[in-house]
Design a protein around this motif. Sequence first.
Motif, PDB file in Angstrom:
ATOM      1  N   PRO A  39      48.698  33.019  64.039  1.00 52.76           N
ATOM      2  CA  PRO A  39      48.172  32.582  65.336  1.00 52.76           C
ATOM      3  C   PRO A  39      48.718  31.211  65.748  1.00 52.76           C
ATOM      4  CG  PRO A  39      46.450  32.490  63.680  1.00 52.76           C
ATOM      5  CD  PRO A  39      47.630  33.179  63.057  1.00 52.76           C
ATOM      6  N   ALA A  40      49.050  30.368  64.776  1.00 60.32           N
ATOM      7  CA  ALA A  40      49.644  29.071  65.119  1.00 60.32           C
ATOM      8  C   ALA A  40      50.995  29.282  65.791  1.00 60.32           C
ATOM      9  CB  ALA A  40      49.784  28.207  63.868  1.00 60.32           C
ATOM     10  N   LEU A  41      51.783  30.201  65.264  1.00 57.11           N
ATOM     11  CA  LEU A  41      53.080  30.510  65.877  1.00 57.11           C
ATOM     12  C   LEU A  41      52.882  31.028  67.300  1.00 57.11           C
ATOM     13  CD1 LEU A  41      56.122  30.843  65.845  1.00 57.11           C
ATOM     14  CD2 LEU A  41      55.784  33.072  64.751  1.00 57.11           C
ATOM     15  N   LEU A  42      51.891  31.879  67.507  1.00 58.09           N
ATOM     16  CA  LEU A  42      51.623  32.368  68.858  1.00 58.09           C
ATOM     17  C   LEU A  42      51.271  31.229  69.803  1.00 58.09           C
ATOM     18  CD1 LEU A  42      49.563  35.636  68.278  1.00 58.09           C
ATOM     19  CD2 LEU A  42      51.914  35.433  69.066  1.00 58.09           C
ATOM     20  N   VAL A  43      50.474  30.293  69.336  1.00 57.31           N
ATOM     21  CA  VAL A  43      50.111  29.147  70.170  1.00 57.31           C
ATOM     22  C   VAL A  43      51.370  28.357  70.542  1.00 57.31           C
ATOM     23  CG1 VAL A  43      48.896  26.925  70.223  1.00 57.31           C
ATOM     24  CG2 VAL A  43      47.744  28.962  69.328  1.00 57.31           C
ATOM     25  N   VAL A  44      52.251  28.134  69.591  1.00 56.77           N
ATOM     26  CA  VAL A  44      53.487  27.387  69.861  1.00 56.77           C
ATOM     27  C   VAL A  44      54.333  28.130  70.897  1.00 56.77           C
ATOM     28  CG1 VAL A  44      55.666  26.563  68.876  1.00 56.77           C
ATOM     29  CG2 VAL A  44      53.524  26.248  67.623  1.00 56.77           C
ATOM     30  N   VAL A  45      54.471  29.428  70.736  1.00 56.00           N
ATOM     31  CA  VAL A  45      55.284  30.211  71.672  1.00 56.00           C
ATOM     32  C   VAL A  45      54.665  30.200  73.067  1.00 56.00           C
ATOM     33  CG1 VAL A  45      56.110  32.543  72.208  1.00 56.00           C
ATOM     34  CG2 VAL A  45      56.333  31.636  69.891  1.00 56.00           C
ATOM     35  N   PHE A  46      53.353  30.403  73.155  1.00 58.48           N
ATOM     36  CA  PHE A  46      52.686  30.377  74.458  1.00 58.48           C
ATOM     37  C   PHE A  46      52.814  29.000  75.089  1.00 58.48           C
ATOM     38  CE2 PHE A  46      49.681  34.112  75.080  1.00 58.48           C
ATOM     39  CZ  PHE A  46      50.414  34.966  74.262  1.00 58.48           C
ATOM     40  N   ARG A  66      48.959  21.482  66.020  1.00 57.64           N
ATOM     41  CA  ARG A  66      49.790  20.317  65.705  1.00 57.64           C
ATOM     42  C   ARG A  66      49.477  19.814  64.292  1.00 57.64           C
ATOM     43  NH1 ARG A  66      48.805  17.454  69.891  1.00 57.64           N
ATOM     44  NH2 ARG A  66      50.669  18.049  71.021  1.00 57.64           N
ATOM     45  N   SER A  67      48.206  19.748  63.958  1.00 55.43           N
ATOM     46  CA  SER A  67      47.797  19.318  62.622  1.00 55.43           C
ATOM     47  C   SER A  67      48.336  20.273  61.558  1.00 55.43           C
ATOM     48  CB  SER A  67      46.273  19.241  62.555  1.00 55.43           C
ATOM     49  OG  SER A  67      45.852  18.931  61.256  1.00 55.43           O
ATOM     50  N   PHE A  68      48.234  21.565  61.814  1.00 56.23           N
ATOM     51  CA  PHE A  68      48.765  22.565  60.883  1.00 56.23           C
ATOM     52  C   PHE A  68      50.282  22.404  60.744  1.00 56.23           C
ATOM     53  CE2 PHE A  68      50.718  26.734  60.167  1.00 56.23           C
ATOM     54  CZ  PHE A  68      50.149  27.066  58.947  1.00 56.23           C
ATOM     55  N   ALA A  69      50.968  22.201  61.868  1.00 56.07           N
ATOM     56  CA  ALA A  69      52.431  22.055  61.847  1.00 56.07           C
ATOM     57  C   ALA A  69      52.854  20.815  61.074  1.00 56.07           C
ATOM     58  CB  ALA A  69      52.970  22.012  63.276  1.00 56.07           C
ATOM     59  N   ASP A  75      58.926  21.130  61.978  1.00 54.90           N
ATOM     60  CA  ASP A  75      59.445  20.200  62.965  1.00 54.90           C
ATOM     61  C   ASP A  75      59.680  20.839  64.329  1.00 54.90           C
ATOM     62  OD1 ASP A  75      59.371  18.151  61.106  1.00 54.90           O
ATOM     63  OD2 ASP A  75      61.441  18.495  60.466  1.00 54.90           O
ATOM     64  N   TRP A  76      60.210  22.061  64.356  1.00 51.01           N
ATOM     65  CA  TRP A  76      60.459  22.722  65.639  1.00 51.01           C
ATOM     66  C   TRP A  76      59.146  22.929  66.384  1.00 51.01           C
ATOM     67  CZ3 TRP A  76      59.057  27.493  67.773  1.00 51.01           C
ATOM     68  CH2 TRP A  76      59.705  27.801  68.974  1.00 51.01           C
ATOM     69  N   TRP A  77      58.111  23.352  65.662  1.00 52.92           N
ATOM     70  CA  TRP A  77      56.804  23.536  66.291  1.00 52.92           C
ATOM     71  C   TRP A  77      56.313  22.231  66.899  1.00 52.92           C
ATOM     72  CZ3 TRP A  77      53.006  26.887  62.942  1.00 52.92           C
ATOM     73  CH2 TRP A  77      53.571  28.140  62.717  1.00 52.92           C
ATOM     74  N   LEU A  78      56.460  21.146  66.139  1.00 51.65           N
ATOM     75  CA  LEU A  78      56.000  19.844  66.632  1.00 51.65           C
ATOM     76  C   LEU A  78      56.749  19.421  67.891  1.00 51.65           C
ATOM     77  CD1 LEU A  78      55.605  18.071  63.191  1.00 51.65           C
ATOM     78  CD2 LEU A  78      53.757  18.743  64.758  1.00 51.65           C
ATOM     79  N   THR A  79      58.054  19.669  67.923  1.00 51.38           N
ATOM     80  CA  THR A  79      58.848  19.355  69.111  1.00 51.38           C
ATOM     81  C   THR A  79      58.360  20.150  70.311  1.00 51.38           C
ATOM     82  OG1 THR A  79      60.772  18.857  67.743  1.00 51.38           O
ATOM     83  CG2 THR A  79      61.190  19.357  70.058  1.00 51.38           C
ATOM     84  N   GLU A  80      58.112  21.428  70.109  1.00 52.91           N
ATOM     85  CA  GLU A  80      57.643  22.280  71.205  1.00 52.91           C
ATOM     86  C   GLU A  80      56.243  21.891  71.670  1.00 52.91           C
ATOM     87  OE1 GLU A  80      59.439  24.383  72.953  1.00 52.91           O
ATOM     88  OE2 GLU A  80      61.155  23.980  71.673  1.00 52.91           O
ATOM     89  N   ALA A  83      56.466  18.786  73.814  1.00 54.98           N
ATOM     90  CA  ALA A  83      56.942  19.132  75.163  1.00 54.98           C
ATOM     91  C   ALA A  83      55.832  19.808  75.964  1.00 54.98           C
ATOM     92  CB  ALA A  83      58.168  20.033  75.077  1.00 54.98           C
ATOM     93  N   ALA A  84      55.051  20.635  75.300  1.00 52.36           N
ATOM     94  CA  ALA A  84      53.958  21.352  75.985  1.00 52.36           C
ATOM     95  C   ALA A  84      52.909  20.385  76.500  1.00 52.36           C
ATOM     96  CB  ALA A  84      53.327  22.369  75.046  1.00 52.36           C
ATOM     97  N   GLY A  85      52.682  19.313  75.776  1.00 59.12           N
ATOM     98  CA  GLY A  85      51.711  18.320  76.201  1.00 59.12           C
ATOM     99  C   GLY A  85      52.168  17.538  77.423  1.00 59.12           C
TER     100      GLY A  85
END
Length: 88
Positions: A39-46, A66-69, A75-80, A83-85
Amino acid sequence: MAKACEAARLLLAGNGPAALAQLRDAYEECARRGLEAFPALLVVVFARVLARKGVCCTDPVIDRVRSFAERARADWWLTELEAAGRGA
């Protein structure tokens, strides 16, 4: 999984905040079982899709992911998520 499907439907319908709310519920259910990664990956993609549409993602699930990442050193998740913020 039903909540993730509903989130996808909402995202495609253009309702980003409601989509993230559905994902928040799915994330919380999975996290209670120790299954945060999918579900964390889904949140990042969305969040990535919404950011590309210029929508700033401020749902609390973004902070949880973000905490999980950070713990996972994703790192890629954190970058995304950063940007989402900004909605960019």
